[in-house]
Design a protein around this motif. Structure first.
Motif, PDB file in Angstrom:
ATOM      1  N   PRO B 493      63.407  51.672   9.848  1.00 25.59           N
ATOM      2  CA  PRO B 493      62.833  50.537   9.125  1.00 25.59           C
ATOM      3  C   PRO B 493      62.309  50.950   7.748  1.00 25.59           C
ATOM      4  CG  PRO B 493      61.907  50.720  11.329  1.00 25.59           C
ATOM      5  CD  PRO B 493      62.767  51.899  11.132  1.00 25.59           C
ATOM      6  N   ASN B 494      62.549  50.104   6.760  1.00 24.17           N
ATOM      7  CA  ASN B 494      61.982  50.380   5.445  1.00 24.17           C
ATOM      8  C   ASN B 494      60.982  49.295   5.027  1.00 24.17           C
ATOM      9  OD1 ASN B 494      63.840  48.421   5.078  1.00 24.17           O
ATOM     10  ND2 ASN B 494      64.977  49.428   3.441  1.00 24.17           N
ATOM     11  N   TYR B 495      60.828  48.294   5.885  1.00 22.71           N
ATOM     12  CA  TYR B 495      59.848  47.244   5.595  1.00 22.71           C
ATOM     13  C   TYR B 495      59.049  46.918   6.856  1.00 22.71           C
ATOM     14  CZ  TYR B 495      61.745  46.050   1.014  1.00 22.71           C
ATOM     15  OH  TYR B 495      62.112  46.078  -0.299  1.00 22.71           O
ATOM     16  N   PHE B 496      57.785  46.627   6.657  1.00 21.39           N
ATOM     17  CA  PHE B 496      56.984  46.029   7.722  1.00 21.39           C
ATOM     18  C   PHE B 496      56.708  44.588   7.337  1.00 21.39           C
ATOM     19  CE2 PHE B 496      55.178  50.304   9.172  1.00 21.39           C
ATOM     20  CZ  PHE B 496      55.931  50.297  10.333  1.00 21.39           C
ATOM     21  N   SER B 519      65.940  44.474  12.958  1.00 20.88           N
ATOM     22  CA  SER B 519      64.481  44.439  13.023  1.00 20.88           C
ATOM     23  C   SER B 519      64.011  44.807  14.430  1.00 20.88           C
ATOM     24  CB  SER B 519      63.969  43.047  12.655  1.00 20.88           C
ATOM     25  OG  SER B 519      64.512  42.098  13.557  1.00 20.88           O
ATOM     26  N   SER B 520      62.756  45.220  14.506  1.00 29.12           N
ATOM     27  CA  SER B 520      62.189  45.546  15.805  1.00 29.12           C
ATOM     28  C   SER B 520      61.770  44.250  16.489  1.00 29.12           C
ATOM     29  CB  SER B 520      60.973  46.456  15.632  1.00 29.12           C
ATOM     30  OG  SER B 520      59.908  45.717  15.078  1.00 29.12           O
ATOM     31  N   PHE B 627      58.164  56.095  11.673  1.00 33.99           N
ATOM     32  CA  PHE B 627      57.986  54.921  10.818  1.00 33.99           C
ATOM     33  C   PHE B 627      58.242  53.604  11.539  1.00 33.99           C
ATOM     34  CE2 PHE B 627      58.279  58.241   7.709  1.00 33.99           C
ATOM     35  CZ  PHE B 627      57.272  57.883   6.831  1.00 33.99           C
ATOM     36  N   LYS B 628      58.122  53.652  12.846  1.00 36.44           N
ATOM     37  CA  LYS B 628      58.194  52.391  13.595  1.00 36.44           C
ATOM     38  C   LYS B 628      56.762  51.927  13.806  1.00 36.44           C
ATOM     39  CE  LYS B 628      62.462  53.641  15.914  1.00 36.44           C
ATOM     40  NZ  LYS B 628      63.038  54.221  17.115  1.00 36.44           N
ATOM     41  N   PRO B 629      56.545  50.670  14.207  1.00 32.58           N
ATOM     42  CA  PRO B 629      55.159  50.253  14.450  1.00 32.58           C
ATOM     43  C   PRO B 629      54.525  51.135  15.530  1.00 32.58           C
ATOM     44  CG  PRO B 629      56.608  48.361  14.380  1.00 32.58           C
ATOM     45  CD  PRO B 629      57.494  49.566  14.379  1.00 32.58           C
ATOM     46  N   SER B 650      59.024  45.440  12.279  1.00 33.47           N
ATOM     47  CA  SER B 650      59.591  46.343  11.274  1.00 33.47           C
ATOM     48  C   SER B 650      61.053  45.974  11.112  1.00 33.47           C
ATOM     49  CB  SER B 650      59.455  47.795  11.727  1.00 33.47           C
ATOM     50  OG  SER B 650      60.206  48.005  12.886  1.00 33.47           O
ATOM     51  N   TYR B 652      64.940  46.898   8.807  1.00 34.30           N
ATOM     52  CA  TYR B 652      65.681  47.658   7.811  1.00 34.30           C
ATOM     53  C   TYR B 652      66.420  46.659   6.931  1.00 34.30           C
ATOM     54  CZ  TYR B 652      68.938  50.758   5.552  1.00 34.30           C
ATOM     55  OH  TYR B 652      69.654  51.429   4.598  1.00 34.30           O
ATOM     56  N   ASP B 675      56.656  47.380   1.741  1.00 36.88           N
ATOM     57  CA  ASP B 675      57.784  48.287   1.519  1.00 36.88           C
ATOM     58  C   ASP B 675      57.332  49.717   1.822  1.00 36.88           C
ATOM     59  OD1 ASP B 675      59.823  49.810   0.639  1.00 36.88           O
ATOM     60  OD2 ASP B 675      59.932  48.971  -1.380  1.00 36.88           O
TER      61      ASP B 675
END
Lengths: 224, 816
Positions: B493-496, B519-520, B627-629, B650, B652, B675
């Motif tokens: 993921p690159n965004y939350f 997405s997660s 980098f995951k929640p 999260s 990508y 980001d």
């Protein structure tokens, strides 16, 4: 040109080394013949040049001047590799410090020169040779576990195993007590008598001197 | 005088080995301190400073003055939540006002719109303008009011270095110039504002100032530095440092092996001289004093030369690393590397060589008459091994940052030192047994290796130790980097997406699916404060770990879950029973350790205005680097049901999906987009830089290995010459001599390579699993590389170094 019946011939041989103080003569103008089957004993004080003379006769070293003939071959113009070929299978050595291969047993030590010369039935010949020196029961013993006298017997067995035409012995009893030394000398001369091998022996012991066919005395690099 | 000269001559190898040891410690400490500082700086960019102090009140002016007296640069910022009006609709924003010095580390990035090109900003917003976060992208180019003043939104703020910390608590960002803040009238007595004072400078200055600040800190003020910064960054740095420590120590072990091998050689050479001196009536005590003086002189000379060499070596390394790192290594001014090097040199020399010399002084005078082996008594054997063990252990304790790692490395060295000669000896015996028909050439070679007098087994063991160390560095390095890269795949993921309203969660999920955005699953997110442990107020508890202080004031991310999240592992207790109505909470391992929490401890948490109580039922390890929640606290669903919470996801999002993103933000205005690609890029950069630094240690280890190899070959040269001379006298040709030596070195290389690869794999597994907590992959390549490199290096180096042996005169045998 050396005569056919001469095993070794030295013609006006000199050996010198360069030192910081200039040229040092070790051997000077030596001329000497050794016939086949002859037993020659070289005697001299320490530093007289007897070991150097033995080395030159055996082709282990190169003369600075003069000619050295071994089996009729002139060693003077041959490099170490070529001199090794002349020695191969025809020359045996016995050293003062035995110089056996540590970590190997008696049999393997005797097999070494046979195998180096490419002789096929090395184990049989080595066992026979060890039997001749009375070590048939110790063929598989590591040499470092043998006594000094026994180690020298292995060295003699190694020297005679290849049935050499000439045996060079450098102080063979020097590292042994008188009794053991006498036994080793007896053994060496006995084998030499049996095989007819030419013997060149360097020693400073009078007892050995008398056992040779001929005695050569050397002093300060000159024959007396 | 002649005696002294002869002694110095025989000591030269030991001298070189000691110089190398001292040089390794000097240069590695100089360089690692500097690499460490550079890595800290990289991480500092995530704080925008080296250290930050945070408070709800304005700071004393004294802080700034004292910091400047310490030679530090200082910057201030004020942040607060406020509302702005867009089309008459109020929007909550996170306002941050910064001064001209901001950021002290790292750089701001901006763009003209969501799809615009991102560029580095050369300064901060000018007076009268603001830069806004992506959530407010539609405002770029417009004016809006902030309190009593109006501002132009000139740029979209795409990256700010210190937007870490409480990342899930962010409202859209508005960045402004601190000089404009008074004009807004937003800061009045009682306003909930957060003041940050940031500091940057040399590490020593920061550390001195931190001591002063800690003493003078007022209530409600909190220091934040790398120690308590982002967990994923901390883990990456910790692993990197651990590995550096391991690499240095292994390199040192190699150098110390060289001292041991050369000391043994020196002692053997000294034995005849000792026998002669003892025969002349010189006492053992006098001889010992004599050798002690020699060793002392050698230590002083080697220390001076080693420190000089180590100091000089850092410059080419610095030059090489500068190119790779893209920026200069920062300077570190400290005497520590030089003092450590001096001490390590002393310990290594004393530990490895003194016992051998003690043994040499016991050479019986009888040896002048008859060469005999100076058999060691068990007591002297114990002295030799014991002092070497103590020396290695003290050096390990001095240099390693992890005591567990020090003990493990010592265990490895001991296994190598005691087991390797045995195993290699057995192997040679086995090979000897399997081939008895011919002596020349195989058995001859094996006898040479087996002969006690030649000490080949010990030389082989010494070189094995070196190869094990090198392979271990390589194996662990590969595992470590492989593991990092596995944890940081390209499509993580690159965004939350945060602040998703509970009602919108399903619709957001459907939107992502519809637009094929990875997405997660959505997580519920509640912000909880820990107020009591076992009904004791947390502020009243005296924690051992100083980092606990940070957690006491921390607001934790909490979620509920039925199943254990990916990359989480239960280390104590049992996972939540989701169907049970009773309250349960699972705690992250680091938090549990710092707050000294155990299974069964009763936690009191406040979420908004509500309070909940739950016992700790499990402790989890969390892979922060993925980098995951990730969550400090996880409860059973029942417990969080009535608590205030939002949704978190999260995703990508590729560049081509940016427009979809814009539409998403328009459709779900409550969502804040974070980001995190920049943060990931920083962690990746640390990993890549670490990999370069590791290569540097690898080169160092190889250089030391060559010294060991040369020393080892040198120690056996005399015996080799005599043997070659004997073979020459027995009419061996040069080709046969050449074959003997080439095959001997190849055989040694093969045996050494095989065992080294086996031991290195075993040790690599232990170190990876137990100290770096990474999965280990067995690879046959280690054996292939180990054996091949060992054979090649030994054969080539051995053949070259021993080239004189092939031309040795057979006369030597008569003269020896």
């Amino acid at each position: 040109m050396a005569e056919d019946n001469l095993c070794i011939a030295l013609n006006q041989v000199g050996k010198f080394v360069d030192t910081p103080d200039g040229k040092l003569d070790i051997l000077n103008n030596i001329s000497l013949d050794v016939k086949y089957q002859e037993a020659v004993v070289i005697k001299g004080a320490s530093g007289s040049g007897k070991t150097t003379l033995l080395g030159l006769m055996a082709g282990l070293d190169q003369a600075s001047s003069g000619d050295v003939f071994l089996f009729g071959e002139n060693l003077a113009r041959r490099n170490e590799e070529q001199r090794a070929s002349v020695r191969a299978g025809r020359v045996g050595f016995v050293f003062q410090s035995f110089h056996l291969v540590q970590g190997a047993n008696a049999l393997q030590n005797v097999m070494l020169p046979l195998e180096l010369s490419g002789i096929d039935n090395a184990p049989q010949l080595a066992i026979e040779s060890l039997r001749q020196v009375g070590l048939e029961k110790k063929v598989n013993t590591l040499v470092e576990h043998l006594s000094g006298g026994e180690q020298q017997r292995v060295a003699i067995a190694r020297a005679f195993a290849i049935k050499p035409q000439v045996l060079f012995a450098d102080e063979p009893t020097g590292n042994l007590d008188a009794g053991t030394g006498r036994q080793i000398a007896d053994l060496m001369f006995h084998l030499r008598d049996q095989s007819g091998t030419t013997l060149v022996l360097v020693t400073h012991e009078s007892e050995l001197l008398e056992r040779g066919d001929r005695q050569i005395l050397i002093e300060s690099g000159r024959l007396l | 005088m002649k005696l002294r000269r002869a002694t110095i001559h025989s000591y030269w190898l030991m001298f070189v080995a000691t110089v190398i040891t001292v040089a390794i410690v000097t240069s590695s400490q100089l360089i690692t301190d500097r690499i460490g500082l550079l890595l800290d700086r990289q991480a500092s960019e995530l704080l925008a400073a080296d250290m930050v102090v945070i408070s709800g009140r304005e700071f004393d002016a004294e802080y700034r003055e004292v910091a400047k007296q310490h030679g530090l640069r200082v910057s201030s910022s004020v942040s607060m939540r406020t509302a702005i009006f867009i089309d008459d609709n109020p929007r909550l924003v996170e306002l941050k006002a910064v001064d001209n010095a901001y950021p002290l580390r790292g750089r701001l990035e901006r763009a003209l719109g969501v799809t615009g090109e991102r560029t580095y900003a050369s300064g901060i917003p000018a007076s009268g303008e603001v830069w806004v976060g992506s959530k407010l992208a539609e405002l770029v180019g417009q004016s809006f009011s902030l309190g009593e003043a109006s501002f132009d939104a000139r740029w979209l703020l795409t990256f700010e270095p210190d937007r870490g910390g409480a990342i899930f608590n962010l409202a859209p960002r508005v960045l402004m110039n601190l000089e404009d803040l008074p004009a807004t009238g937003l800061v009045v007595p009682g306003s909930r504002v957060r003041h940050r004072m940031m500091f940057a400078g040399e590490l020593s200055d920061i550390n001195r100032f931190k001591i002063w600040l800690t003493i003078n800190l007022k209530a409600g003020e909190e220091i934040q530095d790398l120690e308590n910064a982002r967990p994923e960054m901390r883990r990456a740095l910790e692993r990197t440092r651990k590995f550096f420590a391991l690499a240095i120590v292994l390199t040192l072990v190699i150098a110390m092996a060289a001292i041991a091998i050369t000391a043994r050689y020196t002692a053997n050479r000294e034995a005849p001289k000792v026998a002669m001196l003892r025969a002349f009536g010189i006492s053992q005590r006098s001889l010992f004093r004599y050798y002690l003086r020699q060793l002392g002189g050698l230590w002083v000379a080697a220390t001076i030369a080693g420190i000089a060499l180590g100091w000089v070596t850092q410059f080419p390394l610095q030059w090489a690393l500068d190119g790779w790192f893209g920026k200069s290594l920062p300077q570190v001014y400290s005497l520590k590397p030089f003092l450590s090097a001096t001490l390590v040199g002393f310990l290594a020399l004393a530990g490895f060589s003194l016992p051998y010399l003690v043994n040499a002084t016991a050479t019986p005078p009888m040896q002048v008459l008859r060469t005999a082996v100076n058999r060691r008594s068990w007591l002297r054997g114990l002295l030799i091994s014991g002092s070497a063990i103590v020396a290695v252990f003290v050096v390990l304790v001095l240099l390693m940052q992890s005591s567990m790692l020090a003990v493990a490395t010592l265990a490895l060295v001991l296994v190598c030192a005691f087991v390797l000669p045995l195993v290699l000896g057995w192997m040679i015996r086995l090979l000897l047994f399997s081939s008895q028909r011919r002596f020349w050439l195989r058995q001859y070679l094996l006898s040479r290796l087996q002969a006690v007098s030649r000490g080949a087994i010990y030389v082989m063991s010494g070189f094995s130790l070196v190869l094990i160390a090198i392979l271990l560095i390589a194996v662990v390095k590969d595992e470590l980097l492989g593991s990092w890269h596995e944890q940081l795949p390209q499509d993580i993921p690159n965004y939350f997406l945060i602040n998703i309203r509970s009602d919108d969660i399903d619709a957001v999920g459907a939107y992502m699916q519809q637009h094929r955005i990875e997405s997660s699953k959505p997580y519920a997110l509640a912000r909880a404060r820990l107020t009591q442990i076992n009904s004791v107020d947390i502020g009243a508890i005296d924690f051992v770990d100083p980092r606990a202080e940070h957690l006491v004031k921390h607001t934790f991310n909490m979620t509920h879950a039925r199943e254990l999240p990916d990359d989480n592992e239960i280390v104590a207790g049992e996972w939540l029973d989701a169907d049970s109505p009773r309250a349960q909470v699972s705690v992250e391992q680091g938090m549990a350790e710092r707050l000294e929490l155990e299974i069964g401890d009763q936690l009191t948490l406040t979420v908004g205005s509500k309070t909940l109580r739950a016992p700790v039922t499990s402790i989890r390890s969390v892979l922060w680097e993925n980098f995951k929640p990730n969550f400090y606290l996880i409860t059973n669903p029942e417990l969080l049901a009535d608590m205030p919470q939002t949704g978190l996801m999260s995703a990508y999002i590729e560049d081509r999906s940016r427009l979809d993103l814009k539409r998403l933000l328009k459709r779900f205005p409550s969502i804040t987009l974070l980001d995190i690609s920049e943060i990931m890029a920083r962690v990746r950069a640390i990993v890549d830089k670490a990999s370069v630094a590791l290569q540097f240690f690898f080169i160092f280890a190889l250089v030391s290995a060559m010294i060991v190899l040369l020393a080892a070959i040198q120690t056996g040269r005399q015996e080799r010459e005599i043997e070659s001379s004997l073979l020459r006298a027995l009419s061996a040709h040069t080709s046969q001599l050449y074959r003997v030596h080439v095959l001997e070195f190849t055989l040694m290389g093969g045996l050494i390579g095989f065992f080294s690869a086996s031991f290195a794999t075993l040790a690599g597994w232990v170190i990876s699993v137990y100290f770096f907590n990474i999965e280990f992959h067995f690879s046959l390549a280690v054996w292939a590389y180990g054996m091949l490199s060992s054979c090649l290096v030994l054969t080539i180096a051995g053949t070259l170094v021993s080239r004189r042996v092939y031309n040795v005169s057979p006369m030597k045998i008569l003269r020896s």
